[in-house]
Design an enzyme around this catalytic site. Structure first.
Site, PDB file in Angstrom:
ATOM      1  N   ASP A 269       0.860  -1.170   0.000  1.00  0.00           N
ATOM      2  CA  ASP A 269       0.000   0.000   0.000  1.00  0.00           C
ATOM      3  C   ASP A 269       0.908   1.235   0.000  1.00  0.00           C
ATOM      4  OD1 ASP A 269      -3.250   0.515   1.545  1.00  0.00           O
ATOM      5  OD2 ASP A 269      -2.159   1.665   0.046  1.00  0.00           O
TER       6      ASP A 269
HETATM    7  C1  GLC Z   1      -4.361   4.192  -0.434  1.00  0.00           C
HETATM    8  C2  GLC Z   1      -5.278   3.059  -0.028  1.00  0.00           C
HETATM    9  C3  GLC Z   1      -5.344   1.936  -1.018  1.00  0.00           C
HETATM   10  C4  GLC Z   1      -5.186   2.488  -2.429  1.00  0.00           C
HETATM   11  C5  GLC Z   1      -3.785   3.057  -2.547  1.00  0.00           C
HETATM   12  C6  GLC Z   1      -3.555   3.690  -3.922  1.00  0.00           C
HETATM   13  O1  GLC Z   1      -3.603   4.562   0.669  1.00  0.00           O
HETATM   14  O2  GLC Z   1      -5.041   2.474   1.249  1.00  0.00           O
HETATM   15  O3  GLC Z   1      -6.623   1.291  -0.833  1.00  0.00           O
HETATM   16  O4  GLC Z   1      -5.372   1.455  -3.373  1.00  0.00           O
HETATM   17  O5  GLC Z   1      -3.505   4.002  -1.547  1.00  0.00           O
HETATM   18  O6  GLC Z   1      -4.378   4.793  -4.085  1.00  0.00           O
END
Ligand code: GLC
Length: 722
Positions: A269
């Site tokens: 993440d």
């Molecule tokens: C965010 C979210 C995740 C998302 C990623 C890219 O922090 O936790 O669900 O896919 O970043 O945007």
């Protein structure tokens, strides 16, 4: 030197290995790097222009960059201006729609309709691919039982079986039959794992849960996603019992990869690898990079942990080149499976205008099916067709952008149909008076008199209350999930008029509004339904669609009851208000305001004649379960029938109810049908004291009903022979 796109080159017998042999360390690390572009901001750190980094081979993947032309332009830099021409992988949060926005996932879960779940994912994938994207960071599969947690809005609700069914449907929808197809995108099962068990409902907080709960509640949806062939998995920000998921070797390397055989890509993440330093398990970014890579995390999303830390980690012997190569191999393999080497420009087709019209119709259908009718006193709904004067008041009545909910992707703020627009269009003969009354939040009550004036001559009042879209979703938790701002003051004033009041709740979570439910004539949960919100809601209000949505999450009476869910264990002193020494509160009931599965229709569906055979079962085979369902109303409609079990005596205390299947049933007025399930005996197994699957002889109770309301369930017993 063979270039990635040189499919005809005699050397490219195995493109991946050939490339790998030709890649420098920097180019390998570049393939493990995913940097954000500027089309959306979805995390705490952002990047500048990545063109030079791509050209130099330091960036092999992008997120938050979409649009056919924009993707083609940046892809051309990777394919034509780098040494090896390896195409970019572009990902985006197409969670519940790309440009046509569907209901938020918690709302769509209320439809209990796997075919619908798959259909909306398929359409979202088509639009995402038209925008040049090859990966979505969806489905979000985090079971959640705490409405304080903002990301409950994005997930499947409280039940692991429902979450597993959603996982299967969404992976199939996003990825289609062929990942290399121009309208397929790689799905990402996220956030692995137990993210929804955040302490105190606070996002990113520790999930301090037992091994048993981890296995029984939170892992099943990810096992289902892997079984459905999901291309990627995203570890969650949280730690599980102290071990941050981005470095969790037992769950990433051992369970996901070795036990389940997952061979796809693990993408971190946002900046989560660098955050291992803040978690306190890495001294610096070098240690963080080594921990994540050795746990099996292939791509560093929008951190620079791999970019800064992997080369030093290699030099210090914290990682091996073989481990780096294994991750690079998985990333290149995914790009190959997506057809990016054959044709990097395959995605970004011209939108199919005809399909877009059908897609809007699907958005409306998904919206209608997601609406949950919580209460309908005196059958105030559906609105009478001859209705002449209606007041539509409240801060969500004319809210447009909010109807997209959280993760609105590339959906335009101006796109959704508002509740006011949809209702007025559905009641052309009615005089419609509108006033917001109050804002969604803030202390200003000055607009209430005008709202009351709008209600003065009305035959019925639609009171449109709830949250702003930004009050749920990531980093949007609420310790007190009631109505924000001065909405209660508005509601009290409107209710005092003594007119029929229908409340519409736009929300990303169950709201603690028992005071409102007690006084309103009808309450509908309309979640955030997306592009066709106003039309879908109007279809339900007018009876053009008979509501059939069921709560995918228990609706608490008060936040003090949280976490609250139907599958609790019985305790040695089960709640009994009449008995002091039992598991209860002095100041609140233990029962929720509405149970899992609750949802009314404009009719009445009844169940009868539950049968389960054979009465005596062996360890193999199946239990044939049947139940009669009748539509005793005057309208055609649909309901959902749930099949639960109760294992009253086992080597581990089993939940008071466990969901084993559910079926939607559509019936004409007066029609009746028999719902049948063939429940494998294996479904009676559970994790024994040693957390190994076990099937124990004894009595099993099978229960069927239209919700987890225990008193309304039909039951039958079978005995598993010893
Ligand atoms: C965010 C979210 C995740 C998302 C990623 C890219 O922090 O936790 O669900 O896919 O970043 O945007």
């Amino acid at each position: 030197m063979p270039r990635a796109g040189d499919v005809a080159h005699p050397w490219v017998m195995d493109r991946i290995e050939t490339l790998l042999a030709a890649m420098t360390l920097d180019e390998k690390i570049g393939q493990l790097n995913m940097v954000t572009s500027h089309y959306a901001v979805t995390g705490p750190v952002v990047a500048g222009d990545s063109t030079e980094g791509i050209r130099a081979g330091r960036i092999g993947n992008l997120l938050n960059h979409w649009g056919a032309a924009a993707v083609r332009d940046i892809q051309r830099v990777a394919v034509e201006e780098t040494r090896l021409g390896i195409p970019l992988l572009l990902g985006f949060d197409t969670v519940h729609g790309q440009r046509t926005i569907f209901p938020i996932p918690l709302g769509e879960a209320a439809a209990f309709d796997p075919a619908l779940w798959e259909a909306t994912a398929r359409e979202a994938a088509i639009e995402a691919a038209e925008d040049g994207l090859a990966m979505t960071f969806a489905p979000m599969l985090d079971v959640a039982r705490d409405p304080r947690w903002g990301r409950i809005a994005e997930g499947p609700g409280e039940d692991p079986l429902v979450a597993a069914r959603i996982a299967d449907a969404k992976v199939r929808g996003f990825q289609g039959a062929d990942l290399a197809a121009a309208d397929a995108v790689a799905a990402t099962a996220k956030h692995f794992v137990a993210y929804g068990a955040a302490t105190a409902g606070r996002d990113y907080a520790s999930a301090d849960i037992s091994e048993r709960t981890l296995n029984e509640v939170y892992l099943p949806s990810f096992a289902a996603a892997v079984a459905a062939g999901v291309a990627a998995v995203m570890p969650s920000f949280n730690d599980v019992a102290g071990m941050p998921m981005t470095a969790h070797v037992p769950l990433l390397r051992d369970w996901l990869r070795r036990t389940l055989g997952f061979e796809g890509v693990i993408v971190s993440d946002y900046d989560a690898i660098t955050e291992l330093v803040r978690h306190g398990i890495a001294e610096d970014v070098v240690a963080a990079a080594a921990l994540a890579l050795n746990a099996g995390v292939d791509i560093d999303m929008m951190g620079d942990a791999y970019a800064r830390g992997l080369a030093p980690a290699l030099a210090h012997g914290l990682v091996t080149m073989a481990t780096i190569d294994a991750s690079v191999r998985r990333v290149l393999r995914l790009k190959e499976r997506l057809g990016l080497f054959e044709d990097p420009y395959r995605r970004g087709a011209v939108p199919d205008a005809g399909r877009r019209t059908a897609r809007r119709a699907l958005a409306r259908e998904a919206g209608r099916r997601s609406v949950v009718l919580l209460s309908n006193r005196g059958d105030v709904l559906p609105l009478r067709s001859g209705l002449r004067r209606i007041a539509i008041v409240g801060p969500l009545a004319d809210a447009r952008a909010d109807m997209r909910g959280s993760w609105s992707a590339a959906g335009e703020a101006t796109d959704p149909v508002t509740i006011l627009e949809g209702t007025a269009a559905a009641l052309p003969q009615a005089q419609v008076a509108h006033a917001p009354g109050v804002a969604i939040e803030g202390g200003d009550r000055d607009g209430i008199p005008a709202a009351l004036e709008a209600c003065r001559d009305a035959d019925v009042v639609l009171l449109c209350l709830g949250e702003a879209a930004a009050m749920s979703g990531e980093a949007s938790c609420r310790a007190d999930p009631g109505l924000p701002g001065e909405q209660r003051a508005l509601a009290e004033a409107v209710l005092a008029l003594g007119k029929p009041v229908v409340v519409l709740l736009s929300c990303g979570r169950p709201l603690t509004v028992s005071w409102l439910v007690a006084r309103a004539d009808a309450v509908l949960v309309t979640w955030f339904l997306g592009s066709e919100a106003g039309n879908a809601i109007a279809d339900v209000l007018t009876g053009a669609f008979n509501p059939s949505g069921k709560l995918p999450v228990t609706w608490p009476e008060h936040v003090g009851q949280v976490p609250i869910f139907y599958g609790q264990r019985p305790s040695g002193r089960p709640a009994n208000p009449a008995d002091h020494y039992t598991s209860k509160y002095l100041d609140l009931p233990v029962e929720p305001l509405f149970p899992f599965g609750h949802g009314l229709s404009y009719g009445r569906f009844t169940l009868s004649s539950l049968g389960a055979s054979p009465a005596e079962i062996g360890p193999d085979g199946a239990i044939e379960v049947s139940v009669e369902v009748a539509n005793e109303g005057e309208r055609a409609g649909e309901t959902v029938v749930f099949l639960f079990i109760r294992d009253p005596v086992a080597s581990v205390a089993r939940p008071v109810l466990e969901l084993k299947d559910f079926t939607r049933v559509a019936l004409a007025p007066g029609e009746r049908t028999t719902v049948r399930w063939s429940l494998p005996v294996a479904a009676l197994s559970f994790l024994g004291p040693d957390l190994q699957p076990v099937l124990e002889p004894g009595r099993f109770v099978l229960l069927a009903g239209q919700s987890a309301e225990r008193a309304a369930l039909l039951s039958a017993e079978v005995t598993l022979a010893g």
